[in-house]
Design an enzyme around this catalytic site. Sequence first.
Site, PDB file in Angstrom:
ATOM      1  N   ASN A  75       7.528  74.469  46.077  1.00  0.00           N
ATOM      2  CA  ASN A  75       6.268  74.434  45.343  1.00  0.00           C
ATOM      3  C   ASN A  75       5.537  75.891  44.995  1.00  0.00           C
ATOM      4  O   ASN A  75       4.797  76.078  46.101  1.00  0.00           O
ATOM      5  CB  ASN A  75       5.415  73.221  45.780  1.00  0.00           C
ATOM      6  N   LYS A  77       3.182  76.704  43.206  1.00  0.00           N
ATOM      7  CA  LYS A  77       1.733  76.178  42.814  1.00  0.00           C
ATOM      8  C   LYS A  77       1.184  77.260  41.833  1.00  0.00           C
ATOM      9  O   LYS A  77       1.940  77.400  40.765  1.00  0.00           O
ATOM     10  CB  LYS A  77       0.920  76.595  44.135  1.00  0.00           C
ATOM     11  N   HIS A 118       0.041  65.527  44.548  1.00  0.00           N
ATOM     12  CA  HIS A 118       0.266  66.512  45.968  1.00  0.00           C
ATOM     13  C   HIS A 118      -1.499  66.746  46.389  1.00  0.00           C
ATOM     14  O   HIS A 118      -2.232  66.338  45.543  1.00  0.00           O
ATOM     15  CB  HIS A 118       0.475  68.049  45.028  1.00  0.00           C
ATOM     16  N   GLU A 152      -3.423  68.701  46.995  1.00  0.00           N
ATOM     17  CA  GLU A 152      -4.457  69.673  45.958  1.00  0.00           C
ATOM     18  C   GLU A 152      -4.890  69.046  44.935  1.00  0.00           C
ATOM     19  O   GLU A 152      -6.082  69.178  44.615  1.00  0.00           O
ATOM     20  CB  GLU A 152      -3.741  70.953  46.011  1.00  0.00           C
ATOM     21  N   GLU A 191       3.308  65.023  53.728  1.00  0.00           N
ATOM     22  CA  GLU A 191       2.567  66.351  53.745  1.00  0.00           C
ATOM     23  C   GLU A 191       1.072  66.216  54.646  1.00  0.00           C
ATOM     24  O   GLU A 191       0.054  66.222  53.845  1.00  0.00           O
ATOM     25  CB  GLU A 191       2.408  67.331  52.406  1.00  0.00           C
ATOM     26  N   GLY A 208      -0.593  75.108  54.225  1.00  0.00           N
ATOM     27  CA  GLY A 208      -1.365  76.382  53.925  1.00  0.00           C
ATOM     28  C   GLY A 208      -1.984  76.989  55.262  1.00  0.00           C
ATOM     29  O   GLY A 208      -2.915  77.928  55.225  1.00  0.00           O
ATOM     30  N   SER A 213       3.456  74.070  55.801  1.00  0.00           N
ATOM     31  CA  SER A 213       3.728  75.342  56.741  1.00  0.00           C
ATOM     32  C   SER A 213       5.251  75.418  57.207  1.00  0.00           C
ATOM     33  O   SER A 213       5.450  75.876  58.362  1.00  0.00           O
ATOM     34  CB  SER A 213       2.692  75.357  57.917  1.00  0.00           C
TER      35      SER A 213
HETATM   36  C1  PEP Z   1       2.771  72.288  49.617  1.00  0.00           C
HETATM   37  O1  PEP Z   1       1.877  72.997  49.080  1.00  0.00           O
HETATM   38  O2  PEP Z   1       3.411  71.486  49.313  1.00  0.00           O
HETATM   39  C2  PEP Z   1       2.952  73.094  50.828  1.00  0.00           C
HETATM   40  C3  PEP Z   1       3.724  72.301  52.098  1.00  0.00           C
HETATM   41  O3  PEP Z   1       2.407  74.130  51.147  1.00  0.00           O
HETATM   42  P1  PEP Z   1       2.724  75.336  52.677  1.00  0.00           P
HETATM   43  O4  PEP Z   1       4.180  75.129  52.818  1.00  0.00           O
HETATM   44  O5  PEP Z   1       2.265  76.529  52.333  1.00  0.00           O
HETATM   45  O6  PEP Z   1       2.050  74.563  53.809  1.00  0.00           O
END
Ligand code: PEP
Length: 253
Positions: A9, A11, A96, A98, A168, A174, A214
Site C-alpha cells: 500500500n 498510500k 483502511h 486511515e 491491521e 506505521g 509494520s
Molecule cells: C498499512 O498502511 O496498511 C500498513 C500496514 O502500514 P505499515 O506497514 O507502514 O505499518
Amino acid sequence: MRKPVIAGNWKMYKTVGESVDTALALKPLVANSNHCEVIIAPVFIALKTVADRIEGSNIRVAAQDCSTEIEEGAHTGEVAAFMLRDIGVAHVIIGHSERRQFYGETDTMVRRKVHAAISAGMTVIMCVGESLGQRDQGMAEAVVRGQLSGGLSGLTAPDLDRIIVAYEPVWAIGTGRTATPEQAQEMHAFIRRVFAEGHSENAAQALRVLYGGSVKPDNISGLMQQPDIDGALVGGASLKVESFAQIVNYERT
Ligand code: PEP
C-alpha cells in the site's frame, strides 16, 4: 491451499513517474515469485500508467479506495469501482484504518464500497483492526467482529471468492510495533471463525487473511509460518523496492 498475497500500500506517496520507476524496478525482483500474488497500490492518478507499464508481469495493481456509488453521477472527487476496473485495476483496498480514522469512513460506507467493487467484478482487500485503547479494554475481538459483519453483510456465496480480509491492528500501523506472530495468529483464527459463522466453513477455509502493521523483511517469515496468516498488507516497507522484494520473497520452510 490458499495462495498467499503480498500487497504494498503506497498510500499518498510517489508521483506518477516515481510510481512507474518503482514498479518497473520491482518487476524483475519478483518475476519468479510464483508462491504468492504480488500486488501494489499506487495513488489513483498513477494506476493506469503503472498498470499499462507492467502489463504481462506477475504484479497486479490495486486502488486504495473506491466510491460507495455503483453508477456514475454527480459525486465530485469520487472514483467508481467500475471506472477502476475499466483501466485494468482488479483489486481495491477498502476500509483502511486511515480512511476510517481520518476520513470518517463507517462500516456502512465500507459495506457500500465492498458491494460497488464486487458488482464491478473487482477483488476487495477489506481492512479491519482495533485501536490500542480497544485492545487494552479487551474489545479487540468485538471490534473486529463488528467490522467484519458491518462490511461484509449481504454478500452471496460467489462474491466471497473475491473477498480478502486484512487484519491491521491500528497500533501496529506505521509505528514500528508489530503484533507478535502469535497475537496475529490468534486474531486471524478468530476472523476465520467469524467468517464461518456468518457465511460457511468452506468459505472460511478459502478466505485469505492478510496481516498488516509494520511488516518488514525481518518479521515476515515468522508471520507467514502461522497457519492462518495468508500474506501481508505492507505500508512503509513497500515504498522501497528492495525491502518489498525481500518481503515478497520471504524465507519459506
Ligand atoms: C498499512 O498502511 O496498511 C500498513 C500496514 O502500514 P505499515 O506497514 O507502514 O505499518
